[in-house]
Design an enzyme around this catalytic site. Sequence first.
Site, PDB file in Angstrom:
ATOM      1  N   THR A 397       1.207  -1.385   0.149  1.00 41.34           N
ATOM      2  CA  THR A 397       0.583   0.034  -0.120  1.00 41.34           C
ATOM      3  C   THR A 397       0.551   1.355  -0.031  1.00 41.34           C
ATOM      4  O   THR A 397       2.705   0.867   0.072  1.00 41.34           O
ATOM      5  CB  THR A 397      -1.040   0.146   1.345  1.00 41.34           C
ATOM      6  N   THR A 415      -4.124   1.240  -3.237  1.00 38.05           N
ATOM      7  CA  THR A 415      -3.416  -0.115  -2.449  1.00 38.05           C
ATOM      8  C   THR A 415      -3.946  -0.957  -3.478  1.00 38.05           C
ATOM      9  O   THR A 415      -4.743  -0.781  -4.774  1.00 38.05           O
ATOM     10  CB  THR A 415      -3.765  -0.440  -1.611  1.00 38.05           C
ATOM     11  N   GLY A 485       0.749  -0.534   5.412  1.00 37.51           N
ATOM     12  CA  GLY A 485       1.598  -1.384   6.146  1.00 37.51           C
ATOM     13  C   GLY A 485      -0.074  -2.302   6.999  1.00 37.51           C
ATOM     14  O   GLY A 485       0.074  -2.716   7.723  1.00 37.51           O
ATOM     15  N   GLY A 486      -0.881  -2.550   6.227  1.00 36.83           N
ATOM     16  CA  GLY A 486      -1.448  -4.034   5.930  1.00 36.83           C
ATOM     17  C   GLY A 486      -2.545  -3.569   7.156  1.00 36.83           C
ATOM     18  O   GLY A 486      -2.599  -1.928   8.198  1.00 36.83           O
TER      19      GLY A 486
END
Length: 582
Positions: A397, A415, A485-486
Amino acid sequence: MSRLSVFLSLPALALVSACNFAGEDAVSPPENARTGNQAQREAMVAAAHPLAVEAGLEALRDGGHAVDAAIAVQSVLGLVEPQSSGIGGGAFMVYYDASDRALTVYDGRETAPAQIDETLFLDDEGDPLSFMEAWQSGRSTGVPGVIAMLAMAHDDHGTRAWADGFTYAAHLAEEGFAVAPRLHQIASRVAEVTQIDERQPSARYLFDENGDALAVSQVVTNPAYADTLRAIGEDWRNFYTGEIAQGIVDAASERPLPGYLTMEDLAGYEPLRREALCTPYRELQICGAPPPASGGVAVGAIMGMLENFEMSAFGPESATGWHLFIEASRLAYADRDRYVGDPAYADVPVEGLLDEAYLNARADAIALNQAIASAEAGTPPGAPQAAVDGSDDAPGTSHFVIVDAQGNAISMTTTVESPFGNNRMTQGGFFLNNQLTDFAFEPRDEDGRLRANAAAPGKRPRSSMSPTIVLTPDNEFVLATGSPGGNSIIAYTAKSLVGMLDWDLSPDAAAALSNVVARGDVVSIEAGFEGSKIETLREFGHEVRGGQGETSGIHIVRQTEDGLVGGADPRRDGTVRGLGED
C-alpha cells in the site's frame, strides 16, 4: 451524547493550468527531495517516491487543485512503485475543502465480482485456501476503483483538464525511470517466494531473464502503461470498457485458480462519496474514512480512549505512555475485528463504536501499570451479534498527502494489496490487485454465524486504510497523515497523531518514531526501540516481540503559524517538498 460527527462535500474553486517537464531523458529525483521539514510553504506534497512528488508539484505549480495533483501522483506511483499501488487497485481519499471548511470521503475500494459467494476462498473440501494459493490466484482480484474515484473527485473539484493528470507519468513510462531501492528489495523478496516464469507477465517488466530483480538505479520503461494512461486521459471510462477492461478480465481468468471478473463487473463499478468520521480529541477533531475502511473507526477509538489520559505527561521515552497506547490499540482492534465490514452488507455500529460513554468505559479497563489479560471486543450501543474476524491485510500500500495553494487538502491511501498485487500484469502495463484476500477466508464461525467481512457479490472488503485529517473546532485544517502497512496502518497512523498532538513532535520526528503495534495479546515493537522500555512493558504483563521490522510509510503535512511543514517516513523512499523549494 455521541462523539461522532459528519461532514459533507462541497464545491471547490476553479483554476486552469497545464503540465510541463524538466527534461527528455530518464528522469531522476530532485536532489533536494527530503527538505520538506521547513516552513513558509504555500503548498506541499508528501508521497512515497520523489518523482511522484514532483508530478504533484508540477500540477500545483501550474495552479492546479489538490485533486489534480492527486491524479498526477497516483499515475506516477503506479509506474515507479508498482509493488504498492496502481491503477489496477483501489483507494480511500479524505478531502478537505478550504473554502467551505468541509470534508468528503471518496471511496474507491474494489468490489467483488457478481459471480462469487461467501465460499470464494474455500477449497473443494470446504477448507480455507492458504494465503499463498489465494494471493496469486485470479480469485483475489476485485474491480479496480481508483480511476473511477479520481474521476469523481475531478468532476467535483478539478480545475485542469482530466488528461493533464496523466501526461507526466506517460512521459516517465516512455523515457524511463530508475529502479528505487525499495522496488528492488520487494521484487527480490517476491522472486524468493514465488516462481517467476513465462506465465507471469511480471517477469518481462521488473525481472531479468534469470528471474532476478532489476538492480537499483537500472532504467526501466513501460510503454504499454503510457498507452493505457493516454487512453484513460481521453475518457476515464476507457479503463472500464473495451481493450483495457478486457485485458483485466483476461489476466484474472488465467490459471491457477482463475477468477470471476467479467466485463459487466468492470462496466458497472461505481465509486462512492461518504461522510467523514470525526471524533473529538483534546479540542481537535480526528477525521477519517468510514467503513468499509476500518481506520476511521479504529484510529478514532484509540484516540478517544487515550483522551482519558494525560499522554503529554509521559512522552515517547516513557514505558507508561507506550503501555497506554498498546492497551487502547488492543481494545480498538478487538472491536474492529468483530464489527467492521461493508455497511451495505453488514450492520456496523459505527456511532456506538465511537460513542463517548462507550470509549470512556473501555478506557476505564486500562490500568497504568498492568496489561489487560485478554483484550476482547466490547458491546457498543447498537451492537449486532457478529463473529470475530481476524483476517490480515497485506502491506502492499502507499499513502500521500497534498495541500494546495488555496488550502485544500487530500489524505489518500491507495493500494494493490500484496506486493505487486496478485503478480499478474495486464497487457496495459499495470498489475492487478489481490484485494479480495482482505475478505474472511472462513466466512462463518464455529456457530455458523456469518462474519461481517465475509465475501459476497458486489461487496467491498474491509480495509485498514486510515487516511486522516485533523481539524480545529472551527473546522480549520491542522494536519493530514496516514500510512501503508496492512492492518498495522491503524497503529502507525495513531502513533503519528500521538507523536504530534501529545508529544509535540515535528512531522518528521513523528513519522520516524518507533512503531508499536498491538493487536490481540502480542505486542510487536520495531527494532531500535530502547531496551529498558521493553523490559518494563514485559513487567506490566505484555507479551512483547521486540526487534520486529515495522515498515510504515507515513506521510504528513501540518499547518503551523509559519506555514506548512511536512514529514516523510525514513523507512521507505518517500519525500516531502513544498512550492518554493525548487
